[in-house]
Design an enzyme around this catalytic site. Structure first.
Site, PDB file in Angstrom:
ATOM      1  N   PHE A 120      -7.174  40.288  71.774  1.00 13.30           N
ATOM      2  CA  PHE A 120      -8.092  41.048  70.918  1.00 13.30           C
ATOM      3  C   PHE A 120      -7.315  41.719  69.789  1.00 13.30           C
ATOM      4  O   PHE A 120      -6.446  42.541  70.024  1.00 13.30           O
ATOM      5  CB  PHE A 120      -8.867  42.089  71.732  1.00 13.30           C
ATOM      6  CG  PHE A 120      -9.996  42.660  70.929  1.00 13.30           C
ATOM      7  CD1 PHE A 120     -11.172  41.949  70.770  1.00 13.30           C
ATOM      8  CD2 PHE A 120      -9.860  43.886  70.284  1.00 13.30           C
ATOM      9  CE1 PHE A 120     -12.209  42.443  69.983  1.00 13.30           C
ATOM     10  CE2 PHE A 120     -10.893  44.389  69.493  1.00 13.30           C
ATOM     11  CZ  PHE A 120     -12.063  43.664  69.345  1.00 13.30           C
ATOM     12  N   VAL A 121      -7.638  41.321  68.573  1.00 10.44           N
ATOM     13  CA  VAL A 121      -6.868  41.801  67.417  1.00 10.44           C
ATOM     14  C   VAL A 121      -7.687  42.746  66.544  1.00 10.44           C
ATOM     15  O   VAL A 121      -8.922  42.670  66.504  1.00 10.44           O
ATOM     16  CB  VAL A 121      -6.354  40.618  66.552  1.00 10.44           C
ATOM     17  CG1 VAL A 121      -5.345  39.788  67.326  1.00 10.44           C
ATOM     18  CG2 VAL A 121      -7.500  39.738  66.073  1.00 10.44           C
ATOM     19  N   GLY A 141     -16.509  42.516  59.129  1.00  4.93           N
ATOM     20  CA  GLY A 141     -15.114  42.164  59.401  1.00  4.93           C
ATOM     21  C   GLY A 141     -14.366  41.501  58.262  1.00  4.93           C
ATOM     22  O   GLY A 141     -13.146  41.568  58.192  1.00  4.93           O
ATOM     23  N   ASP A 151     -14.267  32.706  67.077  1.00  2.44           N
ATOM     24  CA  ASP A 151     -13.985  32.873  68.509  1.00  2.44           C
ATOM     25  C   ASP A 151     -14.893  31.923  69.298  1.00  2.44           C
ATOM     26  O   ASP A 151     -14.582  30.745  69.434  1.00  2.44           O
ATOM     27  CB  ASP A 151     -14.208  34.355  68.858  1.00  2.44           C
ATOM     28  CG  ASP A 151     -13.858  34.691  70.285  1.00  2.44           C
ATOM     29  OD1 ASP A 151     -13.204  33.891  70.951  1.00  2.44           O
ATOM     30  OD2 ASP A 151     -14.243  35.787  70.753  1.00  2.44           O
ATOM     31  N   ASP A 157     -12.237  45.285  63.562  1.00  5.83           N
ATOM     32  CA  ASP A 157     -12.382  46.586  64.225  1.00  5.83           C
ATOM     33  C   ASP A 157     -12.359  46.495  65.744  1.00  5.83           C
ATOM     34  O   ASP A 157     -12.509  45.429  66.328  1.00  5.83           O
ATOM     35  CB  ASP A 157     -13.720  47.212  63.839  1.00  5.83           C
ATOM     36  CG  ASP A 157     -14.887  46.517  64.547  1.00  5.83           C
ATOM     37  OD1 ASP A 157     -14.961  45.275  64.484  1.00  5.83           O
ATOM     38  OD2 ASP A 157     -15.701  47.210  65.172  1.00  5.83           O
ATOM     39  N   ARG A 180     -10.168  49.206  61.046  1.00  4.11           N
ATOM     40  CA  ARG A 180     -10.398  48.221  59.978  1.00  4.11           C
ATOM     41  C   ARG A 180      -9.432  48.414  58.819  1.00  4.11           C
ATOM     42  O   ARG A 180      -9.119  47.479  58.100  1.00  4.11           O
ATOM     43  CB  ARG A 180     -11.831  48.345  59.432  1.00  4.11           C
ATOM     44  CG  ARG A 180     -12.916  47.905  60.398  1.00  4.11           C
ATOM     45  CD  ARG A 180     -14.224  47.712  59.643  1.00  4.11           C
ATOM     46  NE  ARG A 180     -15.390  47.620  60.529  1.00  4.11           N
ATOM     47  CZ  ARG A 180     -15.806  46.515  61.127  1.00  4.11           C
ATOM     48  NH1 ARG A 180     -15.148  45.402  60.967  1.00  4.11           N
ATOM     49  NH2 ARG A 180     -16.878  46.519  61.900  1.00  4.11           N
TER      50      ARG A 180
HETATM   51  P1  5GP Z   1     -17.865  34.364  67.556  1.00  6.56           P
HETATM   52  O1  5GP Z   1     -19.323  34.410  67.186  1.00  6.56           O
HETATM   53  O2  5GP Z   1     -17.112  33.196  66.995  1.00  6.56           O
HETATM   54  O3  5GP Z   1     -17.657  34.536  69.046  1.00  6.56           O
HETATM   55  O4  5GP Z   1     -17.202  35.673  67.031  1.00  6.56           O
HETATM   56  C1  5GP Z   1     -17.035  35.939  65.737  1.00  6.56           C
HETATM   57  C2  5GP Z   1     -17.041  37.444  65.528  1.00  6.56           C
HETATM   58  O5  5GP Z   1     -16.583  38.156  66.677  1.00  6.56           O
HETATM   59  C3  5GP Z   1     -16.084  37.776  64.441  1.00  6.56           C
HETATM   60  O6  5GP Z   1     -16.741  37.786  63.207  1.00  6.56           O
HETATM   61  C4  5GP Z   1     -15.591  39.140  64.837  1.00  6.56           C
HETATM   62  O7  5GP Z   1     -16.436  40.123  64.288  1.00  6.56           O
HETATM   63  C5  5GP Z   1     -15.713  39.192  66.337  1.00  6.56           C
HETATM   64  N1  5GP Z   1     -14.410  38.960  67.017  1.00  6.56           N
HETATM   65  C6  5GP Z   1     -14.019  37.871  67.725  1.00  6.56           C
HETATM   66  N2  5GP Z   1     -12.766  38.012  68.204  1.00  6.56           N
HETATM   67  C7  5GP Z   1     -12.337  39.212  67.762  1.00  6.56           C
HETATM   68  C8  5GP Z   1     -11.086  39.939  67.910  1.00  6.56           C
HETATM   69  O8  5GP Z   1     -10.098  39.513  68.532  1.00  6.56           O
HETATM   70  N3  5GP Z   1     -11.030  41.145  67.296  1.00  6.56           N
HETATM   71  C9  5GP Z   1     -12.081  41.679  66.612  1.00  6.56           C
HETATM   72  N4  5GP Z   1     -11.893  42.872  66.055  1.00  6.56           N
HETATM   73  N5  5GP Z   1     -13.256  41.026  66.437  1.00  6.56           N
HETATM   74  C10 5GP Z   1     -13.376  39.818  67.019  1.00  6.56           C
HETATM   75 MG    MG Z   2     -17.315  39.758  62.227  1.00  3.33          MG
END
Ligand code: 5GP
Ligand code: MG
Length: 183
Positions: free
Chosen positions: A151-152, A43, A101, A158, A164
């Protein structure tokens, strides 16, 4: 605008202006330190390329390939696609990720770098930070933009490996992932 995107949150020019500010801050903070940037793939590949070219300091770079998301939901566990990274023992590390997130990804990688790889310090920089309750106790040291719980996609982010390469960050239309859930 891509037809699957409901609205654009940040155009490329807005993102790049914000990266100028972040890079300036990082350049000040790390001016007397030897450091390694570790970027979490996939990402953050565009974010990494644009941010690092703005940092006016010598630095080392490595990437760590990790995944936690399936579709639009965090799977709750971190899958390391690759186990070896550059030797960071006794070095300062700046972690880059696209979005914070639940916090599981950053906290897992942070503790691995400190406890197993013996990094001297670990700070983190995320392009986006979701305003949600974290599942792991972690916050980023540098944040590009704070966003609500949507969700972005785009600018490296992606949905099932698509979108992407959009130049902007946008909110994905719900019907795109609802359609996939039904089919
Ligand atoms: P966490 O481990 O903090 O829950 O999530 C981090 C990873 O989740 C990010 O590196 C990303 O890959 C994915 N992610 C979290 N929210 C989003 C979102 O809104 N869109 C996308 N495309 N990926 C997300
Ligand atoms: Mg990621």
């Amino acid at each position: 605008m891509n037809e699957d995107v409901a609205k654009i949150l940040y155009h490329e020019s807005t993102i790049l202006s914000r990266l100028d500010e972040l890079a300036h801050q990082i350049t000040e903070d790390y001016s007397d330190k030897e450091f390694t940037v570790i970027s979490i793939l996939n990402g953050s590949f565009i974010f990494m390329a644009d941010l690092l070219r703005r940092i006016q300091l010598p630095l080392q770079v490595d990437c760590w390939s990790v995944s936690s998301y399936h579709g639009t939901k965090s799977s709750g566990s971190i899958n390391f696609r690759q186990h070896e990274v550059a030797d960071v023992s006794n070095r300062h590390v700046l972690l880059l990720d696209d979005i914070l997130d639940s916090g599981l990804t950053l906290s897992t990688i942070k503790s691995k770098l400190i406890n197993e790889k013996n990094a001297k310090s670990v700070k983190s920089c995320v392009l986006l930070c979701k305003n949600v309750e974290r599942k792991a106790e972690v916050e980023a040291d540098y944040v590009g933009f704070r966003i609500s719980n949507e969700f972005v996609v785009g600018y490296g982010l992606d949905y099932n490996e698509q979108y992407r390469n959009l130049s902007y960050i946008g909110v994905l239309k719900e019907k795109v992932y609802k359609k996939q859930l039904l089919s």
